[in-house]
Design an enzyme around this catalytic site. Structure first.
Site, PDB file in Angstrom:
ATOM      1  N   ASN A  10       0.874  -1.171   0.000  1.00  0.00           N
ATOM      2  CA  ASN A  10       0.000   0.000   0.000  1.00  0.00           C
ATOM      3  C   ASN A  10       0.913   1.223   0.000  1.00  0.00           C
ATOM      4  O   ASN A  10       1.506   1.546   1.022  1.00  0.00           O
ATOM      5  CB  ASN A  10      -0.894  -0.017   1.243  1.00  0.00           C
ATOM      6  CG  ASN A  10      -1.711   1.257   1.376  1.00  0.00           C
ATOM      7  OD1 ASN A  10      -1.755   2.076   0.450  1.00  0.00           O
ATOM      8  ND2 ASN A  10      -2.355   1.440   2.515  1.00  0.00           N
ATOM      9  N   TRP A  11       1.001   1.861  -1.155  1.00  0.00           N
ATOM     10  CA  TRP A  11       1.928   2.996  -1.280  1.00  0.00           C
ATOM     11  C   TRP A  11       1.383   4.282  -0.654  1.00  0.00           C
ATOM     12  O   TRP A  11       2.096   5.281  -0.581  1.00  0.00           O
ATOM     13  CB  TRP A  11       2.252   3.249  -2.757  1.00  0.00           C
ATOM     14  CG  TRP A  11       3.255   2.294  -3.327  1.00  0.00           C
ATOM     15  CD1 TRP A  11       3.915   1.298  -2.667  1.00  0.00           C
ATOM     16  CD2 TRP A  11       3.728   2.258  -4.683  1.00  0.00           C
ATOM     17  NE1 TRP A  11       4.762   0.642  -3.522  1.00  0.00           N
ATOM     18  CE2 TRP A  11       4.666   1.214  -4.772  1.00  0.00           C
ATOM     19  CE3 TRP A  11       3.445   3.001  -5.828  1.00  0.00           C
ATOM     20  CZ2 TRP A  11       5.329   0.898  -5.963  1.00  0.00           C
ATOM     21  CZ3 TRP A  11       4.089   2.695  -7.011  1.00  0.00           C
ATOM     22  CH2 TRP A  11       5.030   1.654  -7.072  1.00  0.00           C
ATOM     23  N   LYS A  12       0.115   4.280  -0.284  1.00  0.00           N
ATOM     24  CA  LYS A  12      -0.503   5.484   0.289  1.00  0.00           C
ATOM     25  C   LYS A  12      -0.272   6.673  -0.669  1.00  0.00           C
ATOM     26  O   LYS A  12      -0.300   6.469  -1.874  1.00  0.00           O
ATOM     27  CB  LYS A  12       0.027   5.722   1.702  1.00  0.00           C
ATOM     28  CG  LYS A  12      -0.083   4.441   2.551  1.00  0.00           C
ATOM     29  CD  LYS A  12       0.123   4.635   4.011  1.00  0.00           C
ATOM     30  CE  LYS A  12      -0.075   3.296   4.723  1.00  0.00           C
ATOM     31  NZ  LYS A  12      -0.010   3.418   6.166  1.00  0.00           N
ATOM     32  N   HIS A  96      -9.437   1.326   4.750  1.00  0.00           N
ATOM     33  CA  HIS A  96      -8.154   1.506   5.445  1.00  0.00           C
ATOM     34  C   HIS A  96      -8.355   2.455   6.629  1.00  0.00           C
ATOM     35  O   HIS A  96      -9.141   3.404   6.540  1.00  0.00           O
ATOM     36  CB  HIS A  96      -7.094   2.051   4.483  1.00  0.00           C
ATOM     37  CG  HIS A  96      -5.726   2.013   5.084  1.00  0.00           C
ATOM     38  ND1 HIS A  96      -5.279   2.990   5.946  1.00  0.00           N
ATOM     39  CD2 HIS A  96      -4.733   1.100   4.982  1.00  0.00           C
ATOM     40  CE1 HIS A  96      -4.051   2.671   6.345  1.00  0.00           C
ATOM     41  NE2 HIS A  96      -3.696   1.527   5.779  1.00  0.00           N
ATOM     42  N   GLU A  98      -6.695   4.874   7.673  1.00  0.00           N
ATOM     43  CA  GLU A  98      -6.472   6.295   7.374  1.00  0.00           C
ATOM     44  C   GLU A  98      -7.710   6.906   6.714  1.00  0.00           C
ATOM     45  O   GLU A  98      -8.010   8.084   6.902  1.00  0.00           O
ATOM     46  CB  GLU A  98      -5.219   6.451   6.504  1.00  0.00           C
ATOM     47  CG  GLU A  98      -3.964   6.259   7.349  1.00  0.00           C
ATOM     48  CD  GLU A  98      -2.799   5.620   6.629  1.00  0.00           C
ATOM     49  OE1 GLU A  98      -2.758   5.662   5.380  1.00  0.00           O
ATOM     50  OE2 GLU A  98      -1.913   5.080   7.311  1.00  0.00           O
ATOM     51  N   GLU A 168      -5.181  -4.666  10.585  1.00  0.00           N
ATOM     52  CA  GLU A 168      -4.165  -3.626  10.783  1.00  0.00           C
ATOM     53  C   GLU A 168      -4.451  -2.892  12.092  1.00  0.00           C
ATOM     54  O   GLU A 168      -5.250  -1.944  12.106  1.00  0.00           O
ATOM     55  CB  GLU A 168      -4.192  -2.635   9.616  1.00  0.00           C
ATOM     56  CG  GLU A 168      -3.868  -3.262   8.276  1.00  0.00           C
ATOM     57  CD  GLU A 168      -3.268  -2.245   7.309  1.00  0.00           C
ATOM     58  OE1 GLU A 168      -2.178  -2.513   6.811  1.00  0.00           O
ATOM     59  OE2 GLU A 168      -3.889  -1.182   7.085  1.00  0.00           O
ATOM     60  N   GLY A 174       2.821   2.559  10.808  1.00  0.00           N
ATOM     61  CA  GLY A 174       3.785   3.652  10.677  1.00  0.00           C
ATOM     62  C   GLY A 174       4.482   4.020  11.967  1.00  0.00           C
ATOM     63  O   GLY A 174       5.099   5.082  12.068  1.00  0.00           O
ATOM     64  N   SER A 214       3.675  -1.851  10.321  1.00  0.00           N
ATOM     65  CA  SER A 214       5.138  -1.891  10.529  1.00  0.00           C
ATOM     66  C   SER A 214       5.763  -3.240  10.156  1.00  0.00           C
ATOM     67  O   SER A 214       6.666  -3.721  10.839  1.00  0.00           O
ATOM     68  CB  SER A 214       5.497  -1.503  11.969  1.00  0.00           C
ATOM     69  OG  SER A 214       5.117  -0.158  12.219  1.00  0.00           O
ATOM     70  N   GLY A 235       3.025  -0.869   4.213  1.00  0.00           N
ATOM     71  CA  GLY A 235       3.060   0.539   3.841  1.00  0.00           C
ATOM     72  C   GLY A 235       4.485   0.985   3.565  1.00  0.00           C
ATOM     73  O   GLY A 235       5.073   0.697   2.524  1.00  0.00           O
ATOM     74  N   GLY A 236       5.078   1.674   4.533  1.00  0.00           N
ATOM     75  CA  GLY A 236       6.388   2.306   4.365  1.00  0.00           C
ATOM     76  C   GLY A 236       7.454   1.426   3.724  1.00  0.00           C
ATOM     77  O   GLY A 236       8.168   1.864   2.815  1.00  0.00           O
TER      78      GLY A 236
HETATM   79  P1  13P Z   1       3.202   0.640   7.601  1.00  0.00           P
HETATM   80  O1  13P Z   1       3.730  -0.647   6.999  1.00  0.00           O
HETATM   81  O2  13P Z   1       3.910   1.856   7.085  1.00  0.00           O
HETATM   82  O3  13P Z   1       3.116   0.554   9.081  1.00  0.00           O
HETATM   83  O4  13P Z   1       1.689   0.797   7.066  1.00  0.00           O
HETATM   84  C1  13P Z   1       0.821  -0.266   7.188  1.00  0.00           C
HETATM   85  C2  13P Z   1      -0.403   0.040   6.424  1.00  0.00           C
HETATM   86  O5  13P Z   1      -1.161   0.928   6.775  1.00  0.00           O
HETATM   87  C3  13P Z   1      -0.647  -0.732   5.204  1.00  0.00           C
HETATM   88  O6  13P Z   1      -1.926  -0.512   4.722  1.00  0.00           O
END
Ligand code: 13P
Length: 250
Positions: A10-12, A96, A98, A168, A174, A214, A235-236
């Site tokens: 997930n590149w956000k 998600h 967010e 999640e 994050g 994470s 994500g990251g």
């Molecule tokens: P991180 O891997 O950056 O913690 O993000 C997880 C996430 O929200 C994937 O959708």
């Protein structure tokens, strides 16, 4: 039959189309011939054509990070399931944290989006998870039950065959704090039992439940060795080709 794992990026809100192409140029050779797990990358909407073009001769699937439930209409700024399919998307992330936290996503809009995604033939990755205050107050099970119950409402087991769920925990996103494999397993088991109630045992047995929060190259292996964990939503650590490749090939 063991469930095939899905490793989804997930590149956000990161990367332009050129940066997406650069990513695939480096990433594809790193995972060439790796067929143990499925891989999906979910970039921002504007990067979808670039990502789909870059991944076209590979086994990597491309997904979106959100969608709207109506087919078309006066809904400024929104994208439908049909539009995602038309550009070659196969997956879509729904609900998600967010989007729940910053953009007014609710359990009910998650349900509407899930129904529309399944109807259109996309593979939905529905995200659920508790915030820190809920965990500390002992409410994790209640929250996960409610999120699943409402997301799965009025969807038949037959329709839900393609469903993927991602657990999640919001406090792990994050933050560098990962859920322990045991804690994730407990949550995944609860989600699976909710899926069994909603869709029947067979679907629940086949349901892939990803862990997100994470996930990094150095913690992915212990998470993936749990029987209940059927992949990861990253994500990251998915933004860098080497790091995402290391995760995929844990
Ligand atoms: P991180 O891997 O950056 O913690 O993000 C997880 C996430 O929200 C994937 O959708």
């Amino acid at each position: 039959m063991p469930r095939k794992k899905l490793m989804a990026a997930n590149w956000k809100m990161y990367k332009t189309p050129d940066q997406a192409r650069d990513f695939f140029r480096e990433f594809l050779p790193l995972v060439a011939g790796h067929s143990r797990d499925e891989i999906a990358v979910c970039p921002p909407f504007v990067d979808l054509p670039a990502a789909i073009g870059s991944a076209k001769d590979s086994k990597i699937s491309i997904g979106a990070q959100d969608m709207y439930w109506e087919k078309e209409g006066a809904f400024t700024g929104e994208i439908s399931a049909g539009m995602l399919l038309a550009v070659g998307c196969t997956h879509v992330i729904i609900g998600h944290s967010e989007r729940r936290q910053y953009f007014g996503e609710t359990d009910d809009t998650v349900n509407l989006k899930l129904k529309a995604a399944l109807e259109a033939g996309l593979i939905p990755i529905v995200c659920v998870g508790e915030v820190l205050e809920e965990r500390e107050a002992g409410l994790t099970e209640d929250v996960l039950r409610r999120q699943c119950l409402r997301a799965f409402h009025a969807i038949s087991g037959k329709k839900a065959a393609k469903l993927v769920v991602a657990y999640e925990p919001v406090w792990a996103i994050g933050t560098g704090k990962t859920a322990t494999p045991q804690l994730a397993t407990e949550a995944h088991s609860l989600i699976r039992s909710e899926a069994a109630k909603a869709f029947g045992e067979t679907l629940a047995d086949n349901l892939r439940i990803l862990y997100g929060g994470s996930v990094k190259p150095d913690n992915v292996k212990s998470l993936m060795s749990e029987k209940e964990i059927d992949g990861a939503l990253i994500g990251g650590a998915s933004l860098d080709p080497k790091s995402f490749a290391a995760i995929v090939k844990y």
